[in-house]
Structure formats: structure tokens, C-alpha cells
Design an enzyme around this catalytic site. Sequence first.
Site, PDB file in Angstrom:
ATOM      1  N   SER A 250       0.830  -1.192   0.000  1.00  0.00           N
ATOM      2  CA  SER A 250       0.000   0.000   0.000  1.00  0.00           C
ATOM      3  C   SER A 250       0.871   1.250   0.000  1.00  0.00           C
ATOM      4  O   SER A 250       1.953   1.267   0.561  1.00  0.00           O
ATOM      5  CB  SER A 250      -0.876   0.012   1.246  1.00  0.00           C
ATOM      6  OG  SER A 250      -0.057   0.069   2.407  1.00  0.00           O
ATOM      7  N   LYS A 251       0.340   2.289  -0.609  1.00  0.00           N
ATOM      8  CA  LYS A 251       1.163   3.482  -0.788  1.00  0.00           C
ATOM      9  C   LYS A 251       1.430   4.216   0.512  1.00  0.00           C
ATOM     10  O   LYS A 251       2.310   5.044   0.590  1.00  0.00           O
ATOM     11  CB  LYS A 251       0.521   4.417  -1.815  1.00  0.00           C
ATOM     12  CG  LYS A 251      -0.777   5.057  -1.380  1.00  0.00           C
ATOM     13  CD  LYS A 251      -1.296   5.931  -2.511  1.00  0.00           C
ATOM     14  CE  LYS A 251      -2.707   6.435  -2.181  1.00  0.00           C
ATOM     15  NZ  LYS A 251      -3.372   7.050  -3.326  1.00  0.00           N
ATOM     16  N   ARG A 252       0.656   3.914   1.542  1.00  0.00           N
ATOM     17  CA  ARG A 252       0.892   4.534   2.841  1.00  0.00           C
ATOM     18  C   ARG A 252       2.216   4.051   3.424  1.00  0.00           C
ATOM     19  O   ARG A 252       2.890   4.744   4.148  1.00  0.00           O
ATOM     20  CB  ARG A 252      -0.239   4.175   3.827  1.00  0.00           C
ATOM     21  CG  ARG A 252      -1.487   4.976   3.643  1.00  0.00           C
ATOM     22  CD  ARG A 252      -1.282   6.435   4.049  1.00  0.00           C
ATOM     23  NE  ARG A 252      -2.165   7.335   3.325  1.00  0.00           N
ATOM     24  CZ  ARG A 252      -3.453   7.462   3.551  1.00  0.00           C
ATOM     25  NH1 ARG A 252      -4.023   6.754   4.484  1.00  0.00           N
ATOM     26  NH2 ARG A 252      -4.183   8.291   2.846  1.00  0.00           N
ATOM     27  N   ASN A 254       4.671   2.246   1.549  1.00  0.00           N
ATOM     28  CA  ASN A 254       5.687   1.925   0.558  1.00  0.00           C
ATOM     29  C   ASN A 254       5.343   2.643  -0.737  1.00  0.00           C
ATOM     30  O   ASN A 254       4.179   2.816  -1.021  1.00  0.00           O
ATOM     31  CB  ASN A 254       5.581   0.424   0.301  1.00  0.00           C
ATOM     32  CG  ASN A 254       6.915  -0.247   0.314  1.00  0.00           C
ATOM     33  OD1 ASN A 254       7.850   0.228   0.906  1.00  0.00           O
ATOM     34  ND2 ASN A 254       6.993  -1.349  -0.364  1.00  0.00           N
TER      35      ASN A 254
END
Length: 496
Positions: A250-252, A254
Site C-alpha cells: 500500500s502506498k501509505r 511503501n
Amino acid sequence: MRTRVAPSPTGGPHVGTAYVALVNYCFAKQQGGDFLLRIEDTDQARSTPESEHAILAALRWTGLSWDEGPDVGGPHGPYRQSERSEIYRRYAEQLLLQGDAFRCFCTPERLEAMRAAQRAAGIPQKYDGHCVAVPAGESAERAAAGESYVVRMKIPETGVCVVNDLARGPVPYEYATVDMQVLLKSDGLPTYHLANVVDDHLMEITHVIRGEEWMPSAPKHLLLYGYFGWEPPVLMHLPLLRNPDKSKLSKRKNPTGILFYQRMGYLPEALLNFLGLLLAPAPEGREIFGVDDLTRRLDLVKISLGGPVFDTVKLDWLNGQYLRALTAGELVARTLAWGFDRERVDRIAELARSRVARLSDVVPSTAYLFAGRVEVTKDSFAGTKLPPEQIRKALALAMWRLDAEHTFDMATVERVLKGVGETLGVKFRDLSRVFYVAMTGSATALPLFDSMELLGRDICRERFRFALDAVGGVTNKEQKEWQAIPFSYDYAAVPT
RNA sequence: GGCGCCAUAGUCUAUCGGUUAGGACGCCGCCCUUUCAAGGCGGAGAGACGGGUUCAAUUCCCGUUGGCGCUACCA
């Protein structure tokens, strides 16, 4: 023999999409078949043209090419689901006629109450079948009278559906645990389940290779193929890419954007090679290989099924290998093509002109625009007037709110960042320094909004993340509280 | 909570019942070297746990534990 990748344009291009595309591409080419691209934009609320454009651009950047798709056309088009709504409506109608689906007039409130009751009773949450009993005549009348409804598929009450996964073998699902999925939403557009099955059939997809998150809905899809009397494709579910803490990538936590890796200066062949390493073992320890080689060797049955961690450290090594294989001349060409296109350089020069006294100032003063991460520590924020908690809050809010925006241009950035100032109740003059430090690594740099637009969404997100980490991050409690703060900034007051 | 998937070193993986459990990244050391890298050589480091089946289990079966996914008028 045909495969496809079917991204949904509801956000930035994701490395998971590249991963799925790579498998589908290689598998199709290995069998001498076609690989197609389909845009699944049936979610009116979340799909955006910007996202679709970015996804196509990102996939093109990887070097993977598709034989049919919204941009290149093909005999089975259109390849954008929003342009196929009539088709889905027709097939939904057919299911209604056959009695394999029914109109559901339940209100969201009733559904919510139903689920709450199920939760309280500790029983599985699924549609209770309330509208199955509505007689066909009455159902048609109410629909004709304009009452809002969705179309749900019927599910056998008993029995087992065996999903044959190419790599896992037979996986049994009891029909009793399968929900009566909505097929057609009240806006008349299909859900994934209907659109997917109809399109895969019409586009003659023979092998559906997709993420593991789809496995639980495979019984629904198989049921639909059965209702239509169609031969189902071979199914294969790929393990999900993970964060270092093993949660779903997830962009949170990584960087997940393909564009991030591009802006960061990774070569597409290195990224693909890295992804390929997760799909096929390196032959005799030879870890460097291209798509052609992967195409030859890929064996879907033998893919390792544990969700692999997306290990950027190894990606760095791989990318270094590719870079070192380049001659100095090639390195120059690649670097220039990567971040020094004329338009960008001209724009940067325009910003830098008034701020340099010597030519030797030009490179140092603009270096952060060509860098990936910038050096930021807790001490970097020493000169700001805000207390530590305000700094963390400012960075977190800016990052989250920017993520929620569909566009990432100067106007958007300005609006969002100034909005953060308003939320915090601090003058932007005092706040801006925090952002300067996080984005540029210094309190003095070229103008902030221009810089951020130049840097792009993915690099900015990563710098926010990095800076936030440096000042201590955000606790779960804070995240919950802060994200609940309404975005109150008066859009109209800011000139755009 | 329910359903499902998964399980070899910190990470990615090899091993189709019998191996000193192999390789790669990272880490450590040595060599090379004007520094740093790169490169070469070497090293530490793994079968989650418990039961079975078998002459023999990392490998097959069951259970436990753990991780993950799904459980929307999102995909």
C-alpha cells in the site's frame, strides 16, 4: 489463447498492475496468443480520465505492449467498460428473464440495518434474500414505475462450487457462504463481477490471471458463466505483493506507483526483471534476465504462492546492474531522456534565473529537483515556528489530502497546502517552511508549488512520508483523529 | 466473527521422500584500489509448532499457530 490485464482507473498506476500485466503478457506470448488491455471504469464515482491516462502511460513505459486496448483498438472493442453499458444491461436482462437474477429494491438503510443485526448476532454478513420473493410481475411493475433497484444474482442454496485454480488445484466454496452479489447498480452500470464475466467471454479471454483478492468471488463468476451457458476461462490467482511488514502493498507504507519508480530513475527493464524474479526462479542463479527470457521460462503452475515482499533494496541492486551495463554515452542519453527534457529544464531555469549569482549556483540550487529522496532529519525543522506536533500534523494532512486529489498541478498543491494552514490555524508563511524542508531538503529553494509540480505526485508523497518518519510519524490514534478533520478550506478564495 | 489462500535464513527463491538444504539481495570479513563505489574471494544466517504416514520427511496427511485476502450499489 488470450489474456488480459484490466486495471481500474481509480488512482495512480500501481506496480501490482505491472506485475499482473507482466504475467499475462509473458504467458500469452509464450503460447503465441494475444494480450489485451481493458479499462474497468464502471465505478462512476472513483474513475477518472487522468487516472486512465496515467495508467496507460505507465504501462507503455514498462515496455509491455498489448495487442488490443482502448488506445490501439481491436475487433472486440470498445475496451473501456463505461462504453459498453448497453451490453451489460442486455445480459443482466437475460439473467432476469431466465430467473438467475432478481431486482432488489432494498434501501441502503435496510441493508445497513440488516448487516448490523447480522454482526450483532455473529452470523455471516450477506444479503438475506429479502427481494428474491418479489413476484416477477410486481418486480417489473415497480421498476417500470421508476422505483430504484439493483439486480442481484441468485446463488444456489446448497452445494459446493469447486474453483479450479491453475496453481492451487481445486478450491471448494460452499454456496451457502457466497453472497447474492449485485450485478447491476442502481445507476444502471454493472459491477465488476458482471462486466468482467461478460467482457472476458466476449473478448474471448481464455486465461484469467489476476490477483489473489479475486479468489473469493470466483464462485460467483463461475456461476455467471454457467447461467449464460458459456465456457469459463482457466483461472489463476497470483499472490499479492506485500509491504515489508507483510501487509498488502500500500502506498501509505511503501511507494507503490509505477511512476514513482520511473521518476526515481529506475529503468523499466530493471523493474520488469525484478517483478520477473517473483514469478520464475533465476536460471542457474542468473538473476539478470529480460521479458523475452521470462516469456520462455514462465511456468504458472510453479509460481511461488507466498505473497512476496516488494524488496526495494534488491531492486536497487538490479537497477544498478542495468545501469552499469550501460556505456557512459548510453548513461548520458538515458539520464537526459529521464529528467532533462527541454521543456522541464527551461521551466526550472526560469525559476532559477533570479536566484543565482553565479553559473556555479545553478546546479546546487536545482539539484533537489533531480533527486529522489532528500536528506531530512528532525533538526531540519528547527527553524520553523511550529511545535513538533503541528509539524507532524501539517505533513500528514498535506500528504493525505494531496492523495485524495485527482490532479497534481500547482493550483491543486497550493489549494491543499494553504487549506492545511487554515485547518491548523497558522499563517501559511509560517507553515510553508515545513513544506519547503520536507519537499526540498532546505528552507530556501525555488518556489514550492512549482517545485512540487515539477517533482510530481509520487516523489512528493515519498518525501512527505520520509519527512514524517523523520519527525516521529503518526500514531494510529492521531491518524484517526486527523483524518476525521473536514477539509474546510474555501476553494473559491484561492485564485487558481 | 465467517469463508478462503499461504507458510524454507531479515528479503526473493531452489529442492517433484533419502541433499553437508543450493542460489541471489542485504549484512560481516578479506583482496583489489588515490577515496568511495564497482568487482573478486570467504563467512554468519532457514525448513513456525505438534501429531501422524513411511525404513526415511522441508517435501505427503491432519491439527495448532501465524501472515494475508474476501466478507460494498469499489475494483
